[in-house]
Design an enzyme around this catalytic site. Sequence first.
Site, PDB file in Angstrom:
ATOM      1  N   GLU A  30     -10.259  12.314   7.472  1.00 14.75           N
ATOM      2  CA  GLU A  30     -10.150  13.651   6.894  1.00 14.75           C
ATOM      3  C   GLU A  30     -11.508  14.350   6.838  1.00 14.75           C
ATOM      4  OE1 GLU A  30      -7.333  13.432   3.253  1.00 14.75           O
ATOM      5  OE2 GLU A  30      -7.972  11.392   3.690  1.00 14.75           O
TER       6      GLU A  30
ATOM      7  N   GLN B 157      -3.968   2.276  14.854  1.00 17.77           N
ATOM      8  CA  GLN B 157      -2.864   2.822  14.067  1.00 17.77           C
ATOM      9  C   GLN B 157      -2.049   3.863  14.844  1.00 17.77           C
ATOM     10  OE1 GLN B 157      -4.244   4.465  10.335  1.00 17.77           O
ATOM     11  NE2 GLN B 157      -2.191   4.951   9.584  1.00 17.77           N
TER      12      GLN B 157
ATOM     13  N   ASP C 223       0.842  -1.183   0.000  1.00 19.31           N
ATOM     14  CA  ASP C 223       0.000   0.000   0.000  1.00 19.31           C
ATOM     15  C   ASP C 223       0.886   1.245   0.000  1.00 19.31           C
ATOM     16  OD1 ASP C 223      -2.464   1.231  -0.068  1.00 19.31           O
ATOM     17  OD2 ASP C 223      -2.618   1.380   2.101  1.00 19.31           O
TER      18      ASP C 223
ATOM     19  N   GLU D 220     -10.554   3.849   3.362  1.00 21.33           N
ATOM     20  CA  GLU D 220      -9.619   4.618   2.536  1.00 21.33           C
ATOM     21  C   GLU D 220      -9.949   4.330   1.079  1.00 21.33           C
ATOM     22  OE1 GLU D 220      -5.544   3.904   3.732  1.00 21.33           O
ATOM     23  OE2 GLU D 220      -5.703   5.435   5.296  1.00 21.33           O
TER      24      GLU D 220
ATOM     25  N   THR E 131      -8.980  -5.544   3.328  1.00 23.25           N
ATOM     26  CA  THR E 131      -8.874  -4.610   2.221  1.00 23.25           C
ATOM     27  C   THR E 131      -9.835  -5.137   1.175  1.00 23.25           C
ATOM     28  OG1 THR E 131      -6.557  -4.163   2.715  1.00 23.25           O
ATOM     29  CG2 THR E 131      -7.310  -3.643   0.484  1.00 23.25           C
TER      30      THR E 131
ATOM     31  N   ARG F  95       0.504  14.751  13.126  1.00 24.80           N
ATOM     32  CA  ARG F  95       1.788  15.343  13.490  1.00 24.80           C
ATOM     33  C   ARG F  95       1.597  16.851  13.600  1.00 24.80           C
ATOM     34  NH1 ARG F  95       2.800  10.792  10.319  1.00 24.80           N
ATOM     35  NH2 ARG F  95       2.519  11.988   8.429  1.00 24.80           N
TER      36      ARG F  95
ATOM     37  N   ARG G 113      -8.101   3.659  13.067  1.00 20.55           N
ATOM     38  CA  ARG G 113      -7.236   4.816  13.349  1.00 20.55           C
ATOM     39  C   ARG G 113      -6.694   4.817  14.771  1.00 20.55           C
ATOM     40  NH1 ARG G 113      -6.080   5.979   8.235  1.00 20.55           N
ATOM     41  NH2 ARG G 113      -7.950   6.424   7.029  1.00 20.55           N
TER      42      ARG G 113
ATOM     43  N   THR H 135      -4.600   6.737  -0.285  1.00 20.30           N
ATOM     44  CA  THR H 135      -5.912   7.376  -0.245  1.00 20.30           C
ATOM     45  C   THR H 135      -5.972   8.539  -1.226  1.00 20.30           C
ATOM     46  OG1 THR H 135      -6.040   6.772   2.065  1.00 20.30           O
ATOM     47  CG2 THR H 135      -7.613   8.413   1.292  1.00 20.30           C
TER      48      THR H 135
END
Lengths: 416, 416
Positions: free
Chosen positions: B361, B238, B126, B199, B255, B142, B235, B347
């Site tokens: 997002e 992750q 990916d 995604e 997936t 971040r 998420r 994505t």
Amino acid sequence: MTQLLRSWVESANSPDTDFPLNNLPYGAFRIGGGDLHAGVAIGDRILEVTALEQAGLLDLPENGVFARGTWNDFMALGEGVWASFRNHLTKALSEGASQQSDLETHLVAMADATLEMPFTVTEFTDFYAGRHHAFNVGSLFRDPANALPPNWLHIPIGYNGRASSVVVSGTDITRPIGQMKSPDMDMPVFEASKRFDLELEMGAIVGTPSKGRVGVQEADDMIFGYVLLNDWSARDIQAWEYQPLGPFQSKATATTISPWIVTKAALEPFRASTPPREKELLPYLTEPGPMLYDIDLEVGLAPEGKSETNLSRTNYNVMYYSAAQQLAHHTTSGCPMRVGDLLGSGTISGPEKGNRGSLLELSWAGKEPLILDTGETRSFLEDGDTLTLRGRAIGDGYKIGFGECAGTLRPARALD
Amino acid sequence: MTQLLRSWVESANSPDTDFPLNNLPYGAFRIGGGDLHAGVAIGDRILEVTALEQAGLLDLPENGVFARGTWNDFMALGEGVWASFRNHLTKALSEGASQQSDLETHLVAMADATLEMPFTVTEFTDFYAGRHHAFNVGSLFRDPANALPPNWLHIPIGYNGRASSVVVSGTDITRPIGQMKSPDMDMPVFEASKRFDLELEMGAIVGTPSKGRVGVQEADDMIFGYVLLNDWSARDIQAWEYQPLGPFQSKATATTISPWIVTKAALEPFRASTPPREKELLPYLTEPGPMLYDIDLEVGLAPEGKSETNLSRTNYNVMYYSAAQQLAHHTTSGCPMRVGDLLGSGTISGPEKGNRGSLLELSWAGKEPLILDTGETRSFLEDGDTLTLRGRAIGDGYKIGFGECAGTLRPARALD
């Protein structure tokens, strides 16, 4: 601890052999340019299992299990068959066994055989479960004061590797080309890696598939056996690429494994516990019993045409997480595991400098080059270097050996 | 731009079909509980390719190419056969073709078929090649001021995913359990993911194997076709696991891919260029021509028993790196690529809020929940939600459609 089991194959009774009757590891080989055959190592011989099956001398629930010459189809038969097959061979190869005359004609000299991949790697996952290695790398790449990532004592950290690049011992390794950028450069460059390294690891092979989450005991039951594993690593490519999604091309040149699958059954007398937990683990990761193994490991480096220098001696029992814990964690998401999946332990470094499992650590990223017995120095690998990993569990008058996990580094291909 | 090619299969001439004669995508299907068969979509029918081969109506260099019902063995025959097979089918399905009577008996109604994985995924990689997505995620996870990692404009960043968890559209997805820890917690917890996400991606399928490094043009030639791809992502898992070695269990639940492989040949009229480079790429990554495609993409979400709300509309042509660039980069280390390798694009988010390809997002990590047309709100996915991706390249009076890439989220399994 069990003692040496004596075999009518005389070389298997030597205290020096890696392959006594107690071991019986599983491999694949060719004689000359012939077909791939499955075999079992016994002393300095290989028992031709594919031929035994063809001759009707094995009692297996299906036909053609060894027709491909690899062990995947055998693994798929399940734990019960793993045990009955091993019991059958152990009896048939024992001193005084009535089957001696049947089997003798199906022994070949290991010296005449070319060893190949013993199984087809389905998917490859590499972990990061060595406490000393993680501390050393964290100190070098990040901050010595916070060397261990915050999740490290809670998760057996792993990432998916590349199955297509796993090769058997003896395969030459070509120095990779890659994109890299040191902090003093304005722009990255595309050139041959200058910091090509080894990683001393053990590999665990999944023999039983899973769907859905499994516990640590079930994960241990799913493991078919172990190999030595060298996860060749380009440190300069890794440093530039690995943030934020992890190592990719730095780890994709090659991963070398030893040619014999040492079964969990053979290693049973050598089970060892993981060290005391520095932080309590979540229940899904707690081990119901010892799931590491006491296996002495060493790394030797021989420059081209020169003698070998020992770089490191360590033991698999220093790891913070066992393969069973790693495999249990691997399934938490529901990730299906399949026959032939390979899990790398992570680099096995002990507490002292002489126990480190990578040149990155041994030369402290090149700041303290090693001096070889031949007088040469090494910070990272040079073209022509042959790296050899060896591993043995030491019993009472016998050893469970893995054979060698070796590879020679060849120069990078010219850029177009 | 080419125009609609007319077929004697009347439904293939409708401006509304995803599968005109210009498309001819490749899939695998069952009727009832029958065997897996390979098929080609044409209008609302499937041409039974496995049956055609058995009837001797295909001219292929080997026998049994479609015996398994998947397309891997066909891909392995190479580019020349890909082209001649497509030409043969295009002619035989054209209006007025003499083969109509031979082929008519080998058409089945798509509505009667269960679509399965069109190929066996060998390994899955990916990528992270969407400029807007990388900026958004970097801002969230971040620092907005330094959202894009320093290597992002130089490397098509990728990581190895898990082939065993790739499933075909229509497969239910079970909400994963995993280890997570938010900054306010002292210790991690092991529980069902609360931030489960989609995604929106495209997947490129490698049809030609490689050993050693390949350039961008050669990489483009190696690609067999494309599918829609939803890389389901937890998420919260992750965020806790991904440092330092990248996403692992957060991406291993599933997936989903669309059931039809749309060939590179069908997409040829829709080639598009990557956007202007913000920093010059190293020569090994420069494209000799347009290697993205103009494909309209959309995501719909339907809560259980309710109607669907569109979440996003975007286009594959916004990506910063093409699959050919990604594949070329993938081989730099010497990593062998094999038939059936799957590369996720990363994505696909466009510049505006309504173009974003993930709920992370779209809801800005839950800070700005979406309001669905049904009045409900969503920050992340809820049990019972059905996600559907759709994609179409729009020609002159025809469309090259991918079929749907859908999955319904089921509740997590109970912890023991």
